[in-house]
Motif scaffolding. Structure first.
Motif, PDB file in Angstrom:
ATOM      1  N   VAL A  73      49.560  64.225  33.142  1.00 20.61           N
ATOM      2  CA  VAL A  73      50.854  64.436  33.265  1.00 20.61           C
ATOM      3  C   VAL A  73      51.375  65.525  34.175  1.00 20.61           C
ATOM      4  O   VAL A  73      52.396  65.262  34.891  1.00 20.61           O
ATOM      5  CB  VAL A  73      51.521  64.584  31.863  1.00 20.61           C
ATOM      6  CG1 VAL A  73      53.245  64.882  32.033  1.00 20.61           C
ATOM      7  CG2 VAL A  73      51.437  63.159  31.041  1.00 20.61           C
ATOM      8  N   GLU A  81      58.637  61.353  38.605  1.00 22.04           N
ATOM      9  CA  GLU A  81      57.766  60.296  37.399  1.00 22.04           C
ATOM     10  C   GLU A  81      57.566  60.927  36.180  1.00 22.04           C
ATOM     11  O   GLU A  81      57.566  60.221  35.037  1.00 22.04           O
ATOM     12  CB  GLU A  81      56.170  60.527  38.155  1.00 22.04           C
ATOM     13  CG  GLU A  81      56.023  59.706  39.556  1.00 22.04           C
ATOM     14  CD  GLU A  81      54.855  59.755  40.393  1.00 22.04           C
ATOM     15  OE1 GLU A  81      54.781  58.911  41.000  1.00 22.04           O
ATOM     16  OE2 GLU A  81      54.085  60.643  39.781  1.00 22.04           O
ATOM     17  N   LYS A  82      57.598  62.259  36.108  1.00 17.17           N
ATOM     18  CA  LYS A  82      57.676  62.966  34.700  1.00 17.17           C
ATOM     19  C   LYS A  82      59.016  62.598  33.942  1.00 17.17           C
ATOM     20  O   LYS A  82      59.211  62.236  32.537  1.00 17.17           O
ATOM     21  CB  LYS A  82      57.655  64.274  34.623  1.00 17.17           C
ATOM     22  CG  LYS A  82      56.297  64.844  35.220  1.00 17.17           C
ATOM     23  CD  LYS A  82      56.307  66.316  35.297  1.00 17.17           C
ATOM     24  CE  LYS A  82      55.006  66.908  35.758  1.00 17.17           C
ATOM     25  NZ  LYS A  82      55.023  68.599  35.721  1.00 17.17           N
ATOM     26  N   LEU A 110      58.882  59.012  32.636  1.00 18.84           N
ATOM     27  CA  LEU A 110      58.057  58.740  31.660  1.00 18.84           C
ATOM     28  C   LEU A 110      58.662  59.020  30.278  1.00 18.84           C
ATOM     29  O   LEU A 110      58.866  58.313  29.343  1.00 18.84           O
ATOM     30  CB  LEU A 110      56.847  59.815  31.629  1.00 18.84           C
ATOM     31  CG  LEU A 110      55.858  59.712  30.313  1.00 18.84           C
ATOM     32  CD1 LEU A 110      55.023  58.287  30.100  1.00 18.84           C
ATOM     33  CD2 LEU A 110      54.724  60.725  30.793  1.00 18.84           C
ATOM     34  N   LYS A 156      60.203  56.738  27.343  1.00 21.79           N
ATOM     35  CA  LYS A 156      59.827  57.064  25.758  1.00 21.79           C
ATOM     36  C   LYS A 156      61.089  57.085  24.860  1.00 21.79           C
ATOM     37  O   LYS A 156      61.122  56.335  23.782  1.00 21.79           O
ATOM     38  CB  LYS A 156      59.215  58.391  25.718  1.00 21.79           C
ATOM     39  CG  LYS A 156      57.874  58.609  26.078  1.00 21.79           C
ATOM     40  CD  LYS A 156      57.208  59.982  25.908  1.00 21.79           C
ATOM     41  CE  LYS A 156      55.866  60.158  26.161  1.00 21.79           C
ATOM     42  NZ  LYS A 156      55.494  61.563  26.356  1.00 21.79           N
ATOM     43  N   ASP A 179      50.590  58.340  26.622  1.00 19.46           N
ATOM     44  CA  ASP A 179      51.090  58.805  27.886  1.00 19.46           C
ATOM     45  C   ASP A 179      50.185  57.746  28.969  1.00 19.46           C
ATOM     46  O   ASP A 179      50.771  57.270  29.728  1.00 19.46           O
ATOM     47  CB  ASP A 179      50.824  60.234  28.225  1.00 19.46           C
ATOM     48  CG  ASP A 179      51.641  61.052  27.543  1.00 19.46           C
ATOM     49  OD1 ASP A 179      52.880  60.431  26.904  1.00 19.46           O
ATOM     50  OD2 ASP A 179      51.635  62.160  27.523  1.00 19.46           O
ATOM     51  N   LEU A 223      52.230  55.139  31.395  1.00 20.23           N
ATOM     52  CA  LEU A 223      51.961  55.389  32.486  1.00 20.23           C
ATOM     53  C   LEU A 223      51.522  54.339  33.345  1.00 20.23           C
ATOM     54  O   LEU A 223      51.775  54.096  34.644  1.00 20.23           O
ATOM     55  CB  LEU A 223      51.230  56.486  32.764  1.00 20.23           C
ATOM     56  CG  LEU A 223      51.787  57.966  32.628  1.00 20.23           C
ATOM     57  CD1 LEU A 223      50.636  59.202  32.851  1.00 20.23           C
ATOM     58  CD2 LEU A 223      52.960  58.022  33.724  1.00 20.23           C
ATOM     59  N   LEU A 263      54.673  52.109  33.895  1.00 22.58           N
ATOM     60  CA  LEU A 263      55.353  52.425  34.969  1.00 22.58           C
ATOM     61  C   LEU A 263      54.950  52.307  36.057  1.00 22.58           C
ATOM     62  O   LEU A 263      55.483  52.092  37.374  1.00 22.58           O
ATOM     63  CB  LEU A 263      55.599  54.021  34.635  1.00 22.58           C
ATOM     64  CG  LEU A 263      56.580  54.308  33.504  1.00 22.58           C
ATOM     65  CD1 LEU A 263      56.229  55.768  33.116  1.00 22.58           C
ATOM     66  CD2 LEU A 263      58.069  54.292  33.990  1.00 22.58           C
TER      67      LEU A 263
END
Length: 438
Positions: free
Chosen positions: A68, A75-76, A79, A83, A109, A113, A116
Motif C-alpha cells: 500500500v 490509488e490509496k 482502495l 472498502k 488489501d 487491489l 481495482l
C-alpha cells in the motif's frame, strides 16, 4: 579429435566429485549458464508480427507488489473508497477464506487491489466486479470445489494441471487441449450442456488449486503462470468452451495470472487470437509470450527451471518425480551451432553408481555417454553408443555402476547444425554399500 576440429568447435565442462561423500549424496551442479534466445533472421510470419505487436504495446508492464505504501495517493484513496462501499453493502464477506473487511489485514488489501487494478482503479467498476464475483462464488460454491471428485481422472495431468514453479516462485498451470481432436473424447467431455458445465467446474477446480498456493501478501507470490499448448487444438470444436473459460476467469479471477505463455503456436493462431482478442484487456495482452513450434524449450527455460518443466516440453520433470519431494536441481548449458559439448563428471570411485538425466531442447543432434577409467591401459567403456536423437525425444535417464575409478563423459554433438540449443543435466552418485561401511 582432428575431425571434430574440421566440423566445429568443442566445449568441455568438467565436474569433479568430492573425495569424501556419503551414500545417496547429491553433488552440486555446475553454475547456471544463462541461455540467450536464438536469433532468427528470417522474415517474421504474420502470426509472429501480430503477437509481437500485441505484446510490445505496453512494454512497461510490471507485476504489482501490493505494498500500500507504494501506491499513488489516488490509488490509496480508491482502495479506501472501495472498502467503504463494500462495508456499506456487505458486512461479512470473504474470498479464499480471507475476510475482505478485516482491519489491517494485508491479505484483504491484495485481493481488493486486484479488482481495482483490473478496472484501472475506477472504484464503481471495481465494486461492481467484486460484488458479481462474490455472488458467482456463492452460487458456484467455489470455496468447496477443490475437494470435489468430478470424475475427470483421464484429464488430470494432461489437459490442465498445476506443476512446479517458475524462476520467481509463481505456481505454473499447464493447459493442453490437443486430446480433444479425438471425436469420442470430445463427445465424452463436451457432448451436451451438462457435460460442458461439469468440465468448466473441473477447470475452475484446477485454478483454485493453484490459487491455494499463493501468498496473498505484499511482496509475495500473488499470481500464477499459465502455459498453454496449442498443438493439435481443435479450434472450432472448442470455441464455446474456450470462450466460457476465458470469460469465467476474467470476470472472477482478476490479476491472478502474471504471464501467459503460448507454446507450439501453429500457423492459424492469428484466427484463434482474433477470436479471443475482443475479450482481452490490453493489460492482459501485455502478459503474452508466444513460442512457435520448435522453440518450446528455449522459451520455457527463460521463465522456468528445467527440473520443473515437463519432459514433453524439453524439461526433466516426469510424472513419477512429483511424488518424490522437491525436484533435484539441474545445471543449464547451451550448445552452439557447430559445437560439441562434453560434460565430464570426475572422481567416480570403484563400485559407485552414477545416475543422470540430460536433455537438449529440440534435440536433432548426436548423443553418447562413456566411462573413462583413471588407470593407465584401461579401456574406455561405451555406456551409450553415439546415436542421433530426434527432436521429439524426451529427457534421457540412465545409470552406470563403475568397476574402477574414473570419470563419466556425456557428449552432445551439434556440429551439423547452425542453431544454438538450450540444454540441462543433473546427476547423483551413490557409493556402494561395501565402500560406505569402510
Amino acid at each position: 579429435m582432428e575431425s571434430e576440429a574440421l566440423t566445429g568447435s568443442s566445449q568441455t565442462m568438467t565436474m569433479t566429485l568430492p573425495q569424501k561423500s556419503t551414500p545417496q549424496q547429491d553433488h552440486n551442479p555446475l553454475p547456471e549458464a544463462s541461455p540467450k534466445p536464438y536469433n532468427n533472421n528470417h522474415k517474421k510470419s504474420f502470426v509472429t508480427s501480430l503477437m509481437e505487436a500485441a505484446t510490445l504495446r505496453t512494454p512497461s508492464f510490471k507485476e504489482d507488489t501490493y505494498f500500500v505504501s507504494h501506491l499513488k495517493s489516488s490509488e490509496k484513496k480508491a482502495l479506501q473508497e472501495l472498502k467503504n462501499k463494500l462495508m456499506d453493502s456487505h458486512n461479512d464477506c470473504s474470498m479464499w477464506e480471507i475476510p475482505l473487511l478485516s482491519n489491517g489485514d494485508e491479505r484483504a488489501d491484495v485481493i481488493l487491489l486486484k479488482f481495482l487494478r483490473a478496472r484501472d482503479f475506477r472504484v464503481q467498476d471495481s465494486y461492481n466486479m467484486l460484488v458479481k464475483c462474490l455472488s458467482w462464488r456463492s452460487e458456484f460454491s467455489a470455496d468447496n470445489v477443490v475437494e470435489e471428485e468430478l470424475g475427470f481422472k483421464e484429464l488430470e495431468g494432461v489437459v490442465a494441471y498445476m506443476q512446479g514453479y517458475d524462476r520467481e516462485g509463481h505456481p505454473v498451470c499447464y493447459n493442453a487441449y490437443g486430446v480433444f481432436r479425438d471425436k469420442d473424447m470430445y463427445e465424452r467431455i463436451f457432448g451436451d450442456d451438462e457435460k460442458l458445465k461439469k468440465f468448466l467446474r473441473w477447470r475452475v477446480q484446477v485454478l483454485e488449486r493453484g490459487i491455494n498456493l499463493l501468498h496473498f501478501k505484499p511482496g509475495g507470490v500473488n499470481s500464477i503462470i499459465q502455459v498453454t499448448d496449442l498443438k493439435d487444438m481443435p479450434k472450432r470444436e472448442l470455441r464455446v468452451a474456450s470462450n466460457q473459460i476465458l470469460s469465467l476467469f476474467q470476470d472472477n479471477y482478476p490479476e491472478m495470472v502474471a504471464r501467459k505463455i503460448f507454446i507450439n503456436v501453429p500457423w492459424y493462431f492469428s484466427m484463434v487470437y482474433s477470436m479471443f482478442s475482443p475479450f482481452l484487456t490490453q493489460r492482459t495482452k501485455s502478459k503474452f509470450v508466444i513460442s512457435k513450434e520448435g522453440n518450446v524449450a528455449e522459451t520455457l527455460y527463460k521463465f522456468i527451471r528445467p527440473e520443473d518443466i515437463p519432459v514433453q516440453y524439453g524439461g526433466l520433470c516426469r510424472p513419477s518425480d512429483l511424488n518424490n519431494g522437491p525436484p533435484k536441481p539441474a545445471s543449464e548449458f547451451t550448445v552452439k551451432g557447430g559445437e560439441k559439448v562434453n560434460i565430464q563428471i570426475e572422481g567416480i570411485e570403484a563400485g559407485a553408481t552414477i545416475s543422470w538425466d540430460i536433455v537438449v531442447g529440440g534435440w536433432d543432434l548426436e548423443y553418447s555417454a562413456e566411462f573413462v577409467p583413471n588407470a593407465e591401459g584401461s579401456y574406455t567403456i561405451a555406456v551409450e553408443k553415439p546415436r542421433k536423437i530426434s527432436p521429439s525425444q524426451e529427457a534421457i535417464h540412465n545409470s552406470y555402476t563403475s568397476r574402477e575409478t574414473g570419470k563419466m563423459v556425456l557428449s552432445v554433438d551439434n556440429t551439423t547444425s547452425k542453431r544454438k540449443k538450450v540444454a540441462a543435466y543433473r546427476y547423483i552418485v551413490r557409493k556402494s554399500s561395501a565402500l560406505a561401511l569402510v
